[in-house]
Design an enzyme around this catalytic site. Structure first.
Site, PDB file in Angstrom:
ATOM      1  CG  ASP A 148      -1.927   1.103   1.156  1.00 30.86           C
ATOM      2  OD1 ASP A 148      -2.714   1.102   0.557  1.00 30.86           O
ATOM      3  OD2 ASP A 148      -1.728   1.884   2.266  1.00 30.86           O
ATOM      4  CD  GLU A 158      -2.225   2.643  -3.638  1.00 30.01           C
ATOM      5  OE1 GLU A 158      -3.089   3.245  -3.716  1.00 30.01           O
ATOM      6  OE2 GLU A 158      -1.685   2.558  -2.268  1.00 30.01           O
TER       7      GLU A 158
END
Ligand code: CA
Length: 566
Positions: A247, A283
């Site tokens: 993330d 990401e």
């Protein structure tokens, strides 16, 4: 020289677009004014295609927002056993990997702020439930990627609470000493407030919290924190997890791509030292240049943001802002930029995710074909292709985050026990297309289209694994044509992949393309033999047939032809 001749031989002889109803005079199937057969051609044409399994990182991955996917115990919250009950559904669509949004204990519904990296949130189930899900996925050949949120923790995490308690007790003006509280060093504390920092109430201290005061950023330069991360990765890889979705990697060191690259290298090397084929996808919500820079870390994959969302390549092409041929140009730009940074990169195309609006809302007047073609463009890219749950039925949802994460629309049955309540504060949004149960019975549905596109992707390994080459003579504003060239023979990817010519009509008008009569569109994989084009798979969004006769390819609006080349 022969290669050059063949390239020259690849001549576009004729191209015409027929507007209006799109009935094509060249096709036998519609001759004599008879209506086209009602069955969808692809279901019969592709029915004998079989999936080719490879033990590699080129997958088709289903992203599950756990809270909203499937409830197994009647509390309205999606959970691990609910996911397990839907593995048939996921596998029928052809997916061979799943990415679950975070499953660790957290006070938020999205759980992107972790209280405890070693546990499962009780509303999702138990560690045993997670292990059972892993086992059943592996029995089916489905890989499981865990969401690893390392930029920050929850402020309820024991690490932060210990650091906070220590600073509350520290007399004013004293310097913190990590030999008394090692957790002070786990976060970025300072007495000098600045942008992106929050005040630690009751103290003279501030801490970095880029997203939210309840999400304190970790000090990723701390050797102790890196040791914790190594232990967390080892714990879950030991349980059988196949890899991690990372993330917010551009926030690890906000505004410092070089430092982010160094940290991604640490994560990549750490993961592989624990499990040689550990897969990592990051990401990095940024542009191609920065993504390419981050690939210098050696990481397997980074999400291909430039193609995604309501402003990326794909939507601009299907909306007509860009030419169809720009799809191929975009893929070539990505291939060149990413492979030069990491020759072993595995692209990670996706169109939407839990942070973007859903794609069915991107088009003002679409009855389905545009939604279908846009996703096919994503699924025909190389790499590990990701699909957000619900996109396979064209769910709607945009605006605030909760509305992007609505309950999976399994059926119209108000008592369907699988359907979740969805995030608190979500809005009631009417769906544009029918439920999964309805679409699974419809040969022309978006769901059926997804299953067919993925079936074709799985049958021809070069779609996910090959190198893209442009076919400029066949591409234009309406049509995107490209070759997927198998990697050099002798590598694990190449054995029987075969080269492909893929022609996509991205507009409503029928396209007719005359491909060279000798069918030598391009050189064979070995560079020696002339090749023959064989129409090997078709994808129709409607009832009109794709035909290939005497070197003339007729593509109805919004359809795709896949040729093998030998
Ligand atoms: Ca539940």
């Amino acid at each position: 020289m022969r290669k050059l001749q063949r390239a020259i031989c690849m001549i576009l002889c004729a191209m015409l677009c027929i507007t209006g109803c799109g009935k094509d005079p060249n096709t036998d199937q519609t001759a004599g004014g008879q209506p086209a057969v009602s069955a969808v051609q692809m279901l019969d044409f592709n029915k004998d295609l079989t999936r080719v399994d490879r033990d590699d990182k080129y997958r088709t991955t289903y992203e599950i927002f756990v809270y909203s996917f499937c409830d197994s115990n009647g509390d309205g919250i999606g959970d691990l056993n609910g996911i397990r009950s839907k593995l048939d559904y996921i596998q029928d669509l052809g997916f061979d990997a799943i990415w679950l949004t975070p499953v660790h204990p957290s006070s938020t519904y999205h759980k992107y702020d972790v209280d405890d990296y070693y546990a499962i949130d009780p509303v999702y189930g138990t560690l045993e439930d997670y292990e059972a899900l892993l086992q059943e996925c592996h029995d089916r050949g489905i890989r499981v990627y865990m969401d690893l949120v390392l930029n920050h923790t929850s402020d309820d995490n024991a690490w932060f609470k210990a650091a906070s308690d220590y600073l509350h007790e520290l007399p004013s003006g004293w310097e913190p000493d990590t030999s008394y509280c090692k957790y002070y060093d786990y976060y970025n504390f300072t007495r000098q407030p600045s942008d992106g920092y929050a005040h630690l109430e009751g103290t003279e201290w501030y801490y970095e919290a880029r997203f939210w005061s309840e999400m304190p950023d970790l000090n990723l330069s701390s050797e102790a924190v890196r040791g914790e991360i190594r232990d967390i990765m080892a714990f879950w890889l030991g349980k059988g997890v196949d890899g991690f979705r990372l993330d917010a990697v551009t926030y690890y060191y906000t505004g410092n791509p070089d430092a982010n690259t160094e940290f991604l290298r640490f994560l990549t090397e750490t993961g592989r030292s624990i499990k040689a084929d550990c897969y990592l996808v990051g990401e990095a919500w940024t542009d191609r240049n920065e993504i390419a820079l981050l690939y210098g870390s050696g990481i397997d994959s980074l999400f291909d943001f430039p193609f995604s969302n309501n402003n990326g390549f794909i939507v601009n092409i299907v909306n007509g802002t860009y030419a169809a041929s720009d799809y191929v140009k975009g893929m070539l730009l990505a291939q060149e930029a990413y492979s030069s940074a990491n020759p072993d990169y595995v692209d990670a195309p996706f169109y939407t995710n839990h942070d973007t609006a859903r794609s069915a809302g991107f088009y003002s007047a679409d009855e389905g074909p545009v939604t279908k073609m846009a996703y096919a463009m994503s699924l025909f890219m190389t790499g590990n292709s990701f699909v957000y749950y619900g996109e396979e039925i064209g769910m709607k949802g945009a605006g605030k985050d909760e509305n992007k994460r609505l309950p999976m629309y399994w059926s119209d049955d108000a008592d369907d026990p699988d359907i979740c309540a969805g995030p608190p504060d979500k809005d009631e949004i009417p769906m544009k297309f029918p439920s999964a149960a309805e679409q699974m019975k419809d040969d022309l549905s978006i769901w059926t289209w997804f299953r067919e596109v993925i079936r074709v992707r799985n049958a021809f390994p070069a779609i996910a694994r090959g190198l893209t080459e442009s076919v400029d003579s066949l591409s234009d504003s309406n049509v995107a044509a490209f070759i997927r060239r198998s990697r050099e023979s002798g590598t694990a990817n190449s054995a029987s992949d075969g080269d492909l010519l893929i022609v996509m009509n991205l507009r409503a008008d029928t396209a007719v393309k005359e491909i060279s009569g000798e069918a030598s569109a391009a050189g064979g994989a070995d560079g020696s033999a002339d090749n023959n084009l064989t129409l090997a798979a078709v994808l129709n969004t409607g009832e009109e047939n794709i035909t290939y006769d005497d070197g003339v390819l007729t593509l109805p609006g919004y359809s795709i032809a896949v040729f093998t080349m030998d």
